[in-house]
Enzyme design. Structure first.
Site, PDB file in Angstrom:
ATOM      1  N   ASP A 109      39.061  42.603  39.353  1.00  0.00           N
ATOM      2  CA  ASP A 109      38.082  41.657  39.885  1.00  0.00           C
ATOM      3  C   ASP A 109      38.529  40.223  39.573  1.00  0.00           C
ATOM      4  O   ASP A 109      38.821  39.906  38.414  1.00  0.00           O
ATOM      5  CB  ASP A 109      36.724  41.955  39.216  1.00  0.00           C
ATOM      6  CG  ASP A 109      35.572  41.240  39.885  1.00  0.00           C
ATOM      7  OD1 ASP A 109      35.729  40.062  40.252  1.00  0.00           O
ATOM      8  OD2 ASP A 109      34.505  41.862  40.022  1.00  0.00           O
ATOM      9  N   ASP A 131      35.455  40.486  51.979  1.00  0.00           N
ATOM     10  CA  ASP A 131      34.637  41.582  52.511  1.00  0.00           C
ATOM     11  C   ASP A 131      33.322  41.018  53.043  1.00  0.00           C
ATOM     12  O   ASP A 131      32.594  40.342  52.304  1.00  0.00           O
ATOM     13  CB  ASP A 131      34.353  42.606  51.412  1.00  0.00           C
ATOM     14  CG  ASP A 131      35.600  43.386  51.041  1.00  0.00           C
ATOM     15  OD1 ASP A 131      36.225  43.973  51.939  1.00  0.00           O
ATOM     16  OD2 ASP A 131      35.962  43.386  49.853  1.00  0.00           O
ATOM     17  N   ARG A 206      46.538  39.944  57.428  1.00  0.00           N
ATOM     18  CA  ARG A 206      46.478  41.249  58.079  1.00  0.00           C
ATOM     19  C   ARG A 206      45.053  41.558  58.544  1.00  0.00           C
ATOM     20  O   ARG A 206      44.835  42.052  59.632  1.00  0.00           O
ATOM     21  CB  ARG A 206      46.973  42.329  57.112  1.00  0.00           C
ATOM     22  CG  ARG A 206      47.280  43.619  57.838  1.00  0.00           C
ATOM     23  CD  ARG A 206      48.144  44.497  57.016  1.00  0.00           C
ATOM     24  NE  ARG A 206      47.419  45.005  55.850  1.00  0.00           N
ATOM     25  CZ  ARG A 206      47.883  45.929  55.037  1.00  0.00           C
ATOM     26  NH1 ARG A 206      49.073  46.436  55.236  1.00  0.00           N
ATOM     27  NH2 ARG A 206      47.188  46.348  54.026  1.00  0.00           N
TER      28      ARG A 206
HETATM   29  C1  LIG Z   1      38.515  42.188  53.964  1.00  0.00           C
HETATM   30  S1  LIG Z   1      39.756  42.233  52.776  1.00  0.00           S
HETATM   31  C2  LIG Z   1      40.822  40.870  53.233  1.00  0.00           C
HETATM   32  C3  LIG Z   1      42.135  40.913  52.536  1.00  0.00           C
HETATM   33  C4  LIG Z   1      43.078  39.729  52.808  1.00  0.00           C
HETATM   34  N1  LIG Z   1      42.561  38.500  52.251  1.00  0.00           N
HETATM   35  C5  LIG Z   1      43.334  39.580  54.270  1.00  0.00           C
HETATM   36  O1  LIG Z   1      42.783  38.639  54.877  1.00  0.00           O
HETATM   37  O2  LIG Z   1      44.080  40.407  54.846  1.00  0.00           O
HETATM   38  C6  LIG Z   1      38.929  41.584  51.339  1.00  0.00           C
HETATM   39  C7  LIG Z   1      39.624  41.919  50.054  1.00  0.00           C
HETATM   40  O3  LIG Z   1      38.943  41.312  48.967  1.00  0.00           O
HETATM   41  C8  LIG Z   1      39.013  42.189  47.873  1.00  0.00           C
HETATM   42  N2  LIG Z   1      37.946  41.856  46.920  1.00  0.00           N
HETATM   43  C9  LIG Z   1      36.637  42.130  47.016  1.00  0.00           C
HETATM   44  N3  LIG Z   1      35.985  41.755  45.919  1.00  0.00           N
HETATM   45  C10 LIG Z   1      36.930  41.215  45.092  1.00  0.00           C
HETATM   46  C11 LIG Z   1      36.869  40.671  43.787  1.00  0.00           C
HETATM   47  N4  LIG Z   1      35.724  40.601  43.112  1.00  0.00           N
HETATM   48  N5  LIG Z   1      38.010  40.230  43.235  1.00  0.00           N
HETATM   49  C12 LIG Z   1      39.185  40.293  43.917  1.00  0.00           C
HETATM   50  N6  LIG Z   1      39.285  40.801  45.162  1.00  0.00           N
HETATM   51  C13 LIG Z   1      38.174  41.260  45.733  1.00  0.00           C
HETATM   52  C14 LIG Z   1      38.852  43.566  48.505  1.00  0.00           C
HETATM   53  O4  LIG Z   1      39.324  44.603  47.672  1.00  0.00           O
HETATM   54  C15 LIG Z   1      39.649  43.411  49.779  1.00  0.00           C
HETATM   55  O5  LIG Z   1      40.987  43.826  49.640  1.00  0.00           O
END
Ligand SMILES: C[S@@+](CC[C@H](N)C(=O)[O-])C[C@H]1O[C@@H](n2cnc3c(N)ncnc32)[C@H](O)[C@@H]1O
Length: 225
Positions: A109, A131, A206
């Site tokens: 996290d 997300d 992506r």
């Molecule tokens: C919808 S994806 C987008 C990934 C990337 N940024 C992209 O645009 O391709 C959102 C990412 O944020 C991560 N995420 C969610 N909560 C998080 C947190 N508290 N700390 C770090 N990453 C987090 C999720 O695991 C996910 O891989």
């Protein structure tokens, strides 16, 4: 609320999806220990003594954007945080394949990592396509909460920049409100094209390519006052 008794709300979905491919699993064993940011206060000087500055990517997904930015700016230390194991495995592969020596990872996290960063230690922060948690009852799981905005303000140096991007209209509106509500951030947009057209230094992610949202991608750039 987030304290010892109430950990932060889980902003991410599954921690692992499909099995990790054998080559990536091997790289996780051989490369991740050196790439991982060790426990305790983060000391950028110790991680990369020659770094001009330090950037943070929040939720790097498969790491494509992070790796591309790192390749473009080899004199910058880039810290990335991501709890999704398949994403971390993919990022380790990109780092290895591209021979990058300026990326360090927190496989968890981002809020845990931010808590260990000194004040004003970052020059740039990327939050790209977090997300979306689109349903009203899920929105409390969105990562961009007033507490996170305050923590990011603490770690970003004056004049530092933060980019938030999303293709979910309600998240864009909410994030804009939350950043503007914090006097440490100033939104740099002067005309609609400044948020509608990807900034010149943007690298398509992506997730962005999937076009899963309900609006065209919006880019909000802020400067730390
Ligand atoms: C919808 S994806 C987008 C990934 C990337 N940024 C992209 O645009 O391709 C959102 C990412 O944020 C991560 N995420 C969610 N909560 C998080 C947190 N508290 N700390 C770090 N990453 C987090 C999720 O695991 C996910 O891989």
């Amino acid at each position: 609320m987030s304290d010892a008794h109430h950990p932060p709300l889980r902003s991410f979905g599954r921690l692992k999806a499909r099995p990790i491919k054998p080559r990536q699993a091997a790289l996780m064993e051989t490369r991740l220990p050196d790439l991982r940011i060790s426990a305790g206060p983060v000391d950028a000087r110790a991680l990369m003594p020659a770094a001009r500055e330090t950037w943070l990517e929040v939720g790097f997904g498969g790491g494509e954007h992070m790796a591309a930015q790192a390749a473009r700016s080899p004199d910058v230390l880039i810290l990335g945080a991501e709890p999704f194991v398949n994403g971390v495995a993919s990022a380790v592969r990109h780092i290895d394949e591209q021979g990058l020596s300026n990326v360090r990872l927190h496989d968890g996290d981002v809020r845990e990592l931010i808590a260990r960063l000194p004040d004003a230690s970052l020059a740039r922060i990327f939050i790209l396509f977090p997300d979306p948690w689109p349903k009203t009852r899920q929105q409390k799981r969105r990562l961009v909460q007033p507490e996170l905005v305050a923590d990011l303000a603490r770690t970003l140096r004056p004049g530092g920049r933060l980019r938030f991007a999303s293709d979910v209209a309600s998240y864009v509106d909410q994030a804009l409100e939350r950043f503007i509500a914090n006097p440490a951030f100033r939104w740099t947009a002067e005309r609609a094209d400044d948020w509608r057209i990807p900034p010149a230094d943007h690298i398509t992610t992506r997730y962005e390519e999937k076009r899963l949202g309900d609006c065209a991608p919006v880019f909000l750039d802020f400067v730390r006052v």
